[in-house]
Design an enzyme around this catalytic site. Structure first.
Site, PDB file in Angstrom:
ATOM      1  N   VAL A   1       0.176  -3.463  47.377  1.00 21.17           N
ATOM      2  CA  VAL A   1      -1.025  -2.502  47.756  1.00 21.17           C
ATOM      3  C   VAL A   1      -0.814  -1.216  47.353  1.00 21.17           C
ATOM      4  O   VAL A   1       0.288  -0.656  47.531  1.00 21.17           O
ATOM      5  CB  VAL A   1      -1.583  -2.724  48.894  1.00 21.17           C
ATOM      6  CG1 VAL A   1      -2.414  -1.571  49.366  1.00 21.17           C
ATOM      7  CG2 VAL A   1      -1.996  -3.824  49.622  1.00 21.17           C
ATOM      8  N   CYS A   2      -1.451  -0.400  46.732  1.00 18.44           N
ATOM      9  CA  CYS A   2      -1.207   1.209  46.673  1.00 18.44           C
ATOM     10  C   CYS A   2      -2.693   1.622  46.495  1.00 18.44           C
ATOM     11  O   CYS A   2      -3.623   1.165  47.147  1.00 18.44           O
ATOM     12  CB  CYS A   2      -0.733   1.308  45.269  1.00 18.44           C
ATOM     13  SG  CYS A   2      -1.679   0.988  43.605  1.00 18.44           S
ATOM     14  N   ARG A   3      -2.869   2.772  46.099  1.00 20.85           N
ATOM     15  CA  ARG A   3      -4.073   3.484  46.127  1.00 20.85           C
ATOM     16  C   ARG A   3      -5.421   2.831  45.408  1.00 20.85           C
ATOM     17  O   ARG A   3      -6.351   2.706  45.690  1.00 20.85           O
ATOM     18  CB  ARG A   3      -4.062   5.158  45.691  1.00 20.85           C
ATOM     19  CG  ARG A   3      -5.280   5.802  46.015  1.00 20.85           C
ATOM     20  CD  ARG A   3      -5.192   7.467  45.344  1.00 20.85           C
ATOM     21  NE  ARG A   3      -4.790   7.576  44.059  1.00 20.85           N
ATOM     22  CZ  ARG A   3      -5.652   7.428  43.217  1.00 20.85           C
ATOM     23  NH1 ARG A   3      -7.090   7.162  43.334  1.00 20.85           N
ATOM     24  NH2 ARG A   3      -5.253   7.587  41.704  1.00 20.85           N
TER      25      ARG A   3
END
Length: 98
Positions: free
Chosen positions: A62-64
């Protein structure tokens, strides 16, 4: 690369499934909230911290927005890890955060 939507991740969490989520955002970004139970490993440290991961487990990256986690997914996949990228990242995630 395997992919999963933020909604799919949220639904799995709400069903009580145990997920191994790795958040690759920077320190200042995770202060805005992380998926409960997620492990924070900034993208720049993935290659140095991957030995702490278990190749027998599945991980959701997961990231932005999904771009950096996509890079992490591709890298870890090449190292033999079972990883899935969460498309849309935290900007698409509407579930609980901590």
């Amino acid at each position: 690369m395997k992919r999963m939507t933020a909604t799919e991740v949220q639904e799995k969490i709400e069903r009580g499934e145990q997920l191994n989520v790795i958040d690759v955002r920077e320190v200042d970004e995770v202060k805005e909230g992380m998926i409960p139970g997620a492990i924070h490993i900034p993208l720049g440290l993935i290659e140095f911290k991957m030995n702490e991961l278990d190749k027998k487990k599945e991980y959701i990256m997961v990231c932005r927005s999904g771009a950096r986690s996509g890079r992490a997914t591709t890298y870890l996949e090449g190292q033999g890890y079972d990883v899935t990228n969460m498309d849309g990242g935290m900007t698409s995630y509407e579930g609980e955060t901590k």
